[in-house]
Every structure is written in structure tokens, then in C-alpha cells.
Enzyme design. Structure first.
Site, mmCIF file in Angstrom:
data_model
loop_
_atom_site.group_PDB
_atom_site.id
_atom_site.type_symbol
_atom_site.label_atom_id
_atom_site.label_comp_id
_atom_site.label_asym_id
_atom_site.label_seq_id
_atom_site.Cartn_x
_atom_site.Cartn_y
_atom_site.Cartn_z
ATOM 1 N N HIS A 246 0.861 -1.100 0.023
ATOM 2 C CA HIS A 246 0.079 -0.005 -0.064
ATOM 3 C C HIS A 246 0.888 1.249 -0.061
ATOM 4 C CE1 HIS A 246 -2.999 2.902 1.355
ATOM 5 N NE2 HIS A 246 -4.054 1.836 1.009
ATOM 6 N N GLU B 99 -0.295 -4.263 3.857
ATOM 7 C CA GLU B 99 -0.871 -2.728 4.274
ATOM 8 C C GLU B 99 -0.557 -2.498 5.620
ATOM 9 O OE1 GLU B 99 -5.287 -0.985 3.339
ATOM 10 O OE2 GLU B 99 -5.343 -2.750 4.512
ATOM 11 N N GLU C 167 -14.037 -5.894 -0.296
ATOM 12 C CA GLU C 167 -13.362 -5.855 0.716
ATOM 13 C C GLU C 167 -14.303 -5.925 1.998
ATOM 14 O OE1 GLU C 167 -10.364 -2.892 1.769
ATOM 15 O OE2 GLU C 167 -9.400 -4.310 2.957
ATOM 16 N N GLU D 200 -16.337 -0.045 11.090
ATOM 17 C CA GLU D 200 -16.099 0.767 9.650
ATOM 18 C C GLU D 200 -17.452 0.607 8.730
ATOM 19 O OE1 GLU D 200 -12.148 0.259 8.395
ATOM 20 O OE2 GLU D 200 -11.232 0.102 10.058
ATOM 21 N N HIS E 194 -9.077 -6.970 9.300
ATOM 22 C CA HIS E 194 -10.421 -7.142 9.634
ATOM 23 C C HIS E 194 -10.869 -8.436 9.991
ATOM 24 C CE1 HIS E 194 -10.948 -3.190 8.132
ATOM 25 N NE2 HIS E 194 -10.374 -3.388 6.993
HETATM 26 MN MN MN Z 1 -7.516 -3.174 3.791
#
Ligand code: MN
Length: 283
Positions: free
Chosen positions: A7, A238, A144, A150, A180
């Protein structure tokens, strides 16, 4: 073989000529195949300059985003469709094959109730039209799932697979994220195996978004799952050494979670590469 990327916000959280050069040079020096560029403001992306830099460093690109509030789903399907199609135009102009992320909603927009009947139908119908637009340009779209703080729309692999079924387009795939998954799933290997060939993108992110290998993610389970399904998609580190106001709000990062980019590459990327190489996912 899978391809390895990272990322952009490992290096910089802004996208101007100077920061773009630092990100792209940093990713190329780390030996990556591609960099993921977030299209937070697709309308202001300097596509020609960025494409020149990518070519100069022989680096590939993937694009990602979440929907802005004014183009959110399920509230504003027409605005969302237009926004996503413009973002696909930018993706193609940069030379990227993929637009992925929370393309189905706005991060942090929590109405205080579960999805209402029909909400996900609107999401699926909108994304089906966007997928057709993407397919005409030879592009693919990723979904995703993210954690419950979120979004209320898609938190689990199973929910994302249901949404993929409802969209019903071959060029839409599942994009998992270990950060996540650590919050929402019962484990790491099961969801990866359940997704199988529909999984084509994975964010390798530690439980605190910091350096991979230093937190609570069960990395061996993740990579054993990827090996079991013969994963040939994208592996993407990420983390956020660089945080701007947009990304702080979207991800709720209120402190420095990762050290400098050099340490992230030296320690985090080396750790992930070791796991992937040991299982034959990358050379
Ligand atoms: Mn992500």
C-alpha cells in the site's frame, strides 16, 4: 505465481509529484511487483505523471477506494455508479487491472441498525452495472469486507461471497484483509478456503495495522490457507507509517502504529515474503 505489492501509505499519505516519486521509488527499491494507490480523490489524480513514474521504475499498480459520503451506497446509487466509473477510468489510465476496497459503502458510516431489506439489493444492482463498465475495459473489481466499526454492510467473507453471488459477474472478486478478519472471523484459514478461487486479493495487515509479524494475526494459518487453495492472486502488505486526515478518520488510527517505511520494508515485508516463499506462493 502470486504477485507481491504494498500500500502506498507505507511511504506517503499524500499524492503529489514529490510524494508519488518517493512511494514508487520506495516500492521499486523494495523489489515489489506493484504498488496499491488509493484513489481518495480520483478527480485530482495526475494520471499521466504517475503512469510515467510507474513505467520509469517498471512497477505495476492496483487502485483502491471507499465511497465518499455524497456517493455512498445504498443511499446514492446513481452518484456511486458515476464515481466508481470515473475511478475505473483513472485505474485504466494508470495502467492498473484492478479497482478494489470498500467499493460498496462509506467507511465509518454507521446508521445504527443492520442492513435493511433491500439495502444489499441496491448495492448488488449498482455494482452489477459498474462491473459491466469495468468488463468493457478489461478491468476487475474487488469487494473488501471490513470490520463492524467501519461498516454495517459487509463484515464477513460469507457476506461478501453472498454479495458476489448477487452481483453475478466474473470480473468481481473477493478481497480479504487479515486486520479485519482478526476482528470478525472465527479463524484465518477457514474463510480463505471457503473463498477458494474467488479470492484474488489479500491485504496482509497486522492486528494493530503495524509491522506484520509483531501482533496477533495467525500468519501461518493465513498462508497455509492460501497454499491450500493454490492462491495466484495479489499479496499486499498494508500498513500505515504515513497517515493523513482522510485515512486517520477512515481507519481510526490515532497514534503512530508503524515505524518508518524502511523498517516496515526491512522487517514486515521480509517476514511476509518468508511465509509466502516457504509455501511456494512467490519465487
Ligand atoms: Mn485493507
Amino acid at each position: 505465481m502470486a504477485e507481491f505489492g504494498a500500500h502506498a501509505f507505507i511511504w506517503e499519505s499524500d499524492w503529489n509529484p514529490a510524494s508519488a516519486r518517493r512511494v514508487i521509488a520506495g516500492a521499486a527499491a523494495a523489489g515489489l511487483d506493484f504498488v496499491e494507490i488509493p484513489l481518495l480523490r480520483p478527480e485530482s489524480m495526475d494520471t499521466a505523471g504517475t503512469r510515467r513514474l510507474l513505467a520509469e521504475h517498471r512497477l505495476g499498480v492496483r487502485c483502491s477506494l471507499g465511497l465518499p459520503p455524497a456517493a455512498s451506497l445504498p443511499a446514492h446509487p446513481q452518484a456511486a455508479e458515476a464515481f466508481l466509473c470515473r475511478a475505473l477510468d483513472v485505474t485504466r489510465a494508470l495502467g492498473g487491472p484492478v479497482l478494489t476496497g470498500v467499493i460498496y459503502g462509506t467507511l465509518g458510516q454507521l446508521p445504527g441498525h443492520p442492513p435493511r431489506p433491500g439495502d444489499l439489493d441496491i448495492v448488488a444492482q449498482t455494482l452489477r452495472r459498474v462491473a459491466a463498465y469495468a468488463a468493457d475495459q478489461g478491468l476487475a473489481l474487488g469487494i473488501e469486507p471490513v470490520n463492524r466499526y467501519e461498516t454495517h454492510l459487509v463484515n464477513l467473507t460469507d457476506q461478501a461471497l453472498e454479495l458476489l453471488d448477487a452481483i453475478g459477474a466474473d470480473n468481481v472478486f473477493l478481497h480479504l484483509d487479515t486486520y479485519h478478519m482478526n476482528v470478525e472471523e472465527k479463524g484465518f484459514r477457514g474463510p480463505v478456503e471457503a473463498a477458494g478461487k474467488r479470492l484474488r486479493y489479500i491485504h496482509l495487515s497486522e492486528s494493530d495495522r503495524g509491522t506484520p509479524g509483531t501482533g496477533n494475526v495467525h500468519w501461518d494459518e493465513v498462508f497455509d490457507g492460501l497454499a491450500a487453495i493454490g492462491y495466484r492472486g495479489d499479496l499486499v502488505m498494508e500498513s500505515f507509517a504515513a497517515v493523513n486526515e482522510d485515512i486517520a478518520r477512515a481507519t481510526c488510527i490515532w497514534r503512530q502504529v508503524a515505524p518508518d517505511p524502511d523498517t516496515l520494508v526491512r522487517e514486515g515485508l521480509a517476514f511476509l515474503r518468508g511465509k509466502a516463499t516457504a509455501r511456494g506462493l512467490i519465487p
